[in-house]
Design a protein around this motif. Structure first.
Motif, PDB file in Angstrom:
ATOM      1  N   THR A 137     -14.029 -17.047  17.908  1.00 10.47           N
ATOM      2  CA  THR A 137     -15.086 -18.028  17.690  1.00 10.47           C
ATOM      3  C   THR A 137     -15.425 -18.072  16.207  1.00 10.47           C
ATOM      4  OG1 THR A 137     -15.946 -17.499  19.846  1.00 10.47           O
ATOM      5  CG2 THR A 137     -17.380 -18.720  18.377  1.00 10.47           C
ATOM      6  N   THR A 142     -22.783 -18.523  17.134  1.00 13.40           N
ATOM      7  CA  THR A 142     -22.501 -18.694  18.558  1.00 13.40           C
ATOM      8  C   THR A 142     -22.000 -17.406  19.180  1.00 13.40           C
ATOM      9  OG1 THR A 142     -21.993 -21.007  18.232  1.00 13.40           O
ATOM     10  CG2 THR A 142     -21.132 -19.990  20.198  1.00 13.40           C
ATOM     11  N   SER A 143     -21.085 -16.718  18.485  1.00 17.03           N
ATOM     12  CA  SER A 143     -20.564 -15.492  19.088  1.00 17.03           C
ATOM     13  C   SER A 143     -21.648 -14.426  19.147  1.00 17.03           C
ATOM     14  CB  SER A 143     -19.352 -14.990  18.318  1.00 17.03           C
ATOM     15  OG  SER A 143     -19.727 -14.559  17.045  1.00 17.03           O
ATOM     16  N   LEU A 145     -24.815 -15.147  19.585  1.00 16.64           N
ATOM     17  CA  LEU A 145     -25.763 -15.605  20.602  1.00 16.64           C
ATOM     18  C   LEU A 145     -25.261 -15.286  21.992  1.00 16.64           C
ATOM     19  CD1 LEU A 145     -28.251 -17.955  20.760  1.00 16.64           C
ATOM     20  CD2 LEU A 145     -26.391 -19.135  21.826  1.00 16.64           C
ATOM     21  N   ALA A 146     -23.974 -15.574  22.233  1.00 17.06           N
ATOM     22  CA  ALA A 146     -23.481 -15.517  23.606  1.00 17.06           C
ATOM     23  C   ALA A 146     -22.589 -14.324  23.863  1.00 17.06           C
ATOM     24  CB  ALA A 146     -22.730 -16.804  23.939  1.00 17.06           C
ATOM     25  N   ASP A 147     -22.287 -13.541  22.866  1.00 14.49           N
ATOM     26  CA  ASP A 147     -21.448 -12.380  23.151  1.00 14.49           C
ATOM     27  C   ASP A 147     -22.083 -11.089  22.660  1.00 14.49           C
ATOM     28  OD1 ASP A 147     -19.358 -10.356  22.693  1.00 14.49           O
ATOM     29  OD2 ASP A 147     -18.061 -11.869  23.570  1.00 14.49           O
ATOM     30  N   THR A 153     -30.155 -13.084  24.498  1.00 12.73           N
ATOM     31  CA  THR A 153     -30.205 -14.489  24.881  1.00 12.73           C
ATOM     32  C   THR A 153     -30.589 -14.653  26.342  1.00 12.73           C
ATOM     33  OG1 THR A 153     -28.433 -14.807  23.299  1.00 12.73           O
ATOM     34  CG2 THR A 153     -28.896 -16.613  24.788  1.00 12.73           C
ATOM     35  N   LEU A 154     -30.109 -13.727  27.184  1.00 13.65           N
ATOM     36  CA  LEU A 154     -30.492 -13.799  28.595  1.00 13.65           C
ATOM     37  C   LEU A 154     -32.002 -13.685  28.743  1.00 13.65           C
ATOM     38  CD1 LEU A 154     -29.659 -13.829  31.562  1.00 13.65           C
ATOM     39  CD2 LEU A 154     -29.469 -11.378  31.467  1.00 13.65           C
ATOM     40  N   THR A 157     -33.575 -16.936  27.668  1.00 12.78           N
ATOM     41  CA  THR A 157     -33.421 -17.984  28.669  1.00 12.78           C
ATOM     42  C   THR A 157     -34.405 -17.787  29.812  1.00 12.78           C
ATOM     43  OG1 THR A 157     -31.097 -17.876  28.103  1.00 12.78           O
ATOM     44  CG2 THR A 157     -31.680 -19.214  29.975  1.00 12.78           C
TER      45      THR A 157
ATOM     46  N   PHE C  84     -25.795 -17.807  34.083  1.00 13.87           N
ATOM     47  CA  PHE C  84     -25.806 -16.774  33.040  1.00 13.87           C
ATOM     48  C   PHE C  84     -25.792 -15.382  33.685  1.00 13.87           C
ATOM     49  CE2 PHE C  84     -27.805 -16.160  28.575  1.00 13.87           C
ATOM     50  CZ  PHE C  84     -26.982 -15.073  28.363  1.00 13.87           C
ATOM     51  N   ILE C 119     -18.215 -16.873  26.436  1.00 16.98           N
ATOM     52  CA  ILE C 119     -19.190 -17.541  25.567  1.00 16.98           C
ATOM     53  C   ILE C 119     -19.401 -18.971  26.028  1.00 16.98           C
ATOM     54  CG2 ILE C 119     -19.535 -18.432  23.249  1.00 16.98           C
ATOM     55  CD1 ILE C 119     -18.251 -15.944  22.171  1.00 16.98           C
ATOM     56  N   VAL C 122     -21.503 -19.033  29.152  1.00 18.54           N
ATOM     57  CA  VAL C 122     -22.884 -18.678  28.846  1.00 18.54           C
ATOM     58  C   VAL C 122     -23.591 -19.830  28.142  1.00 18.54           C
ATOM     59  CG1 VAL C 122     -24.264 -17.221  27.343  1.00 18.54           C
ATOM     60  CG2 VAL C 122     -22.584 -16.209  28.834  1.00 18.54           C
ATOM     61  N   GLU C 123     -22.870 -20.497  27.227  1.00 20.77           N
ATOM     62  CA  GLU C 123     -23.494 -21.623  26.530  1.00 20.77           C
ATOM     63  C   GLU C 123     -23.843 -22.732  27.512  1.00 20.77           C
ATOM     64  OE1 GLU C 123     -24.460 -21.744  23.588  1.00 20.77           O
ATOM     65  OE2 GLU C 123     -23.112 -20.836  22.153  1.00 20.77           O
ATOM     66  N   VAL C 126     -26.935 -21.590  29.363  1.00 24.75           N
ATOM     67  CA  VAL C 126     -28.130 -21.712  28.522  1.00 24.75           C
ATOM     68  C   VAL C 126     -28.518 -23.179  28.376  1.00 24.75           C
ATOM     69  CG1 VAL C 126     -28.988 -21.405  26.195  1.00 24.75           C
ATOM     70  CG2 VAL C 126     -27.766 -19.577  27.291  1.00 24.75           C
TER      71      VAL C 126
END
Lengths: 241, 224, 148
Positions: A137, A142-143, A145-147, A153-154, A157, C84, C119, C122-123, C126
């Protein structure tokens, strides 16, 4: 990071912030607040924080303004609370003390753009070096945020969804926010919120339960002129003239 | 002097913005203005974090090709933190605004001092006609069997009564689950029930009849 | 004064009707393109929500609420969060830690590729959650009871 642009944007931010607090018309205040957020987004874009600028422009300048306007239309447009002089006398020294404290604390902060600042030397280096190999990525935000930091992030959310649910809990009445598609049109005696014995009376259904509320109507969204004459159960509110 | 300013001006401006936001939160009497102050304050914090991620000669943290030298890119971590903080901030604003709307329904004003006095019981709760009427769908969805309870609830809507009354009417509204659902035939239960639950501090200003008249006047599509 | 419903000016109505699908489409693009450029779930979800809110502000209600019914907000919010959580739980099935997508082995795919896909999912989750939450807050604030 052009310094002159930064300074101009900061001056605009100061002006919009002061005006947003001083204007009596709340709609004007909200417009100024949206402008404030938009200029903050420009500032973010100016210092290479493109992801943040995008979110700030969409949320701060867009959706927040819409939510504010919705709330203002539901309440009062004029801000007519009389200014309280005694309160200002208490508050101003507090703010001066806060600013003095922060000024004192800011002497320990690194200079602007210092590449050797402690924050630059921490774990972010690893993220920047490894992101492409680890996750394919290129956008490191982004990486992250989501990895790398997806637990974070969970949590965020969950906070968002919980915030929406609690807003519904505060405002919506039972069945007004259906969580499942409702049958459309026609009257159905079983679909009557008034004579539903199964639903416990004390629990407002706010959409968190994931099941369809048997008494949940999609409520009428415009006032029906003949509503008072039909003020009995069994009338489907979706029927409109 | 110029160099000091160039190195430090971000802190100066962010401090000014923080002070403005704090002033809005603390000194403004109007609750919407308080939320606006809160937004200004939190945006100033976002700016502080993002400016802290800056690095001389670095660009946006999107890796070009396979150049993974960290000194080429600004620090992505504050970006992530602020990204989520902005979204959460909007969630906070949403909840705050819904609480404001609820307060306005109960008290008819967003003046913090008035609401505080009323909750403390230092002000006569009887107030002029509520600027808010129960919508017609409240009556349309009426349940005749619940006349008493829903009547009590709309009493809580119409007025905030007594020291415990404000809490009272509100609490019954919450536990009732059905707000303002007094149907046409239970109009009698309206005033009665609200008097009972509110500690006897003044009656609901308008029965369901008054509500209905107002709704007729507004009519459908009455968008201004 | 009402927030939702048909706006009196035809210029505004037509402009917003033309614009809103493109705003929503742009949001989807931002979600899908988060790996390579600015954007991702948060920003994209907000844009899609803006595309859903704009018709509510300007178009007649029977139209705007049939395009995006009220139940969309809570439903997608819950589904996004659930997605998620499930993606987070998937690695635990193979004995790895919560949210450690790289540990899931998919035949013919490097661990980095699996993380890439993780990812993406997950995006999307979200984005759905943020879209649902924003739409729900807006819907709740504009419930007709408020504006008498």
């Amino acid at each position: 990071m052009i310094v002159a642009l930064d300074v101009i944007l900061f001056l605009i931010l100061l002006a919009t912030a002061v005006l947003a607090l001083q204007v009596k018309d709340l709609l004007a205040a909200v417009s100024l607040l949206a402008g404030y957020s938009l200029f903050a987004a420009l500032l973010f874009a100016g210092v290479s924080a493109v992801d943040v600028a995008l979110v700030e422009a969409a949320l701060g300048a867009g959706v927040t303004g819409v939510l504010f306007i919705a709330a203002i239309l539901a309440t009062a447009r004029r801000s007519d609370a009389p200014s309280d002089r005694r309160r200002r006398l208490i508050v101003l020294p507090l703010i001066v003390a806060f600013v003095a404290l922060m000024l004192f604390a800011s002497t320990g902060l690194p200079d602007r753009g210092d590449p050797d600042a402690p924050a630059q030397l921490g774990v972010s280096q690893t993220y920047l070096t490894d992101s492409l190999a680890d996750t394919e990525t290129p956008n490191v935000v982004t990486s992250l945020l989501a990895d790398y930091r997806s637990l974070d992030t969970l949590g965020e959310t969950m906070v968002i969804v919980t915030a929406a649910l609690s807003a519904a809990l505060v405002l919506a009445r039972r069945g007004e926010i259906p969580v499942w598609p409702q049958r459309r049109g026609g009257t159905d005696p079983g679909d009557d919120g008034g004579t539903d014995p199964a639903a416990p009376a004390g629990t407002p259904v706010t959409g968190s339960s994931g099941t369809a509320d048997p008494g949940g109507h999609v409520t009428t969204s415009s006032p029906t002129p003949d509503a008072p004459t039909e003020a009995h159960g069994g009338t489907d509110p979706e029927e409109r003239p | 002097m110029i160099e000091l300013f160039l190195a430090r001006y971000v802190y100066l401006f962010v401090l000014m913005l923080l002070a403005i936001g704090l002033y809005g939160v603390l000194a403004k009497g109007d609750l919407v203005k308080k939320v606006i102050g809160l937004t200004i304050f939190s945006t100033a914090i976002y700016i502080f974090f993002i400016e802290g991620s800056l690095q001389e000669g670095a660009t946006a943290p999107v890796i070009e090709g396979d150049q993974t030298d960290p000194s080429l890119y600004v620090d992505p971590l504050p970006h992530l933190l602020i990204l989520t903080a902005i979204v959460v901030g909007v969630g906070v604003v949403g909840v705050a605004l819904s609480l404001l709307v609820r307060l306005y329904r109960a008290h008819g004003t967003l003046d913090e001092a008035v609401i505080a006095r009323r909750i403390a019981g230092r002000e006569d709760p009887a107030r002029p006609a509520s600027p808010h009427d129960d919508g017609p769908e409240g009556e349309q969805r009426g349940r005749g069997s619940d006349g008493g309870r829903s009547g009590a609830d709309s009493g809580g809507h119409e007025e905030a009564s007594g020291d415990s009354g404000a809490g009272h009417g509100q609490a019954s509204g919450d536990s009732g689950g059905g707000h303002g659902q007094a149907s046409g035939d239970s109009g009698g239960g309206h005033g009665q029930a609200s008097g009972g639950s509110g500690g006897g501090h003044g009656q609901a200003s308008g029965g369901s009849d008054g509500d209905r008249d107002d709704d007729d006047r507004d009519g459908p599509g009455g968008r201004a | 004064m009402m927030m939702t419903g048909a706006y009196p000016s035809v210029v505004v109505r037509v402009t917003c009707a033309l614009l809103s699908p493109f705003i929503a489409m742009f949001g989807l693009y931002i979600i899908a393109h988060g790996h390579y450029g600015p954007g991702g779930g948060f920003a994209g979800g907000v844009f899609v929500a803006a595309g859903a809110i704009l018709p509510r502000l300007t178009l007649p209600e029977e139209l705007s609420y049939s395009l995006f019914p009220r139940w969309i907000g809570p439903a997608t919010g819950g589904v996004g969060l659930l997605l998620f959580l499930l993606v987070g739980l998937a690695p635990m099935l193979v004995g790895a830690e919560f949210l450690d997508y790289g540990a899931v082995e998919i035949a013919g795919m490097a661990a980095s590729r699996v993380r890439y896909l993780g990812i993406l999912v997950v995006e999307v989750g979200v984005g759905l959650a943020v879209f649902g939450a924003m739409l729900m807050i807006f819907d709740v604030l504009t419930l007709r009871d408020d504006d008498a």
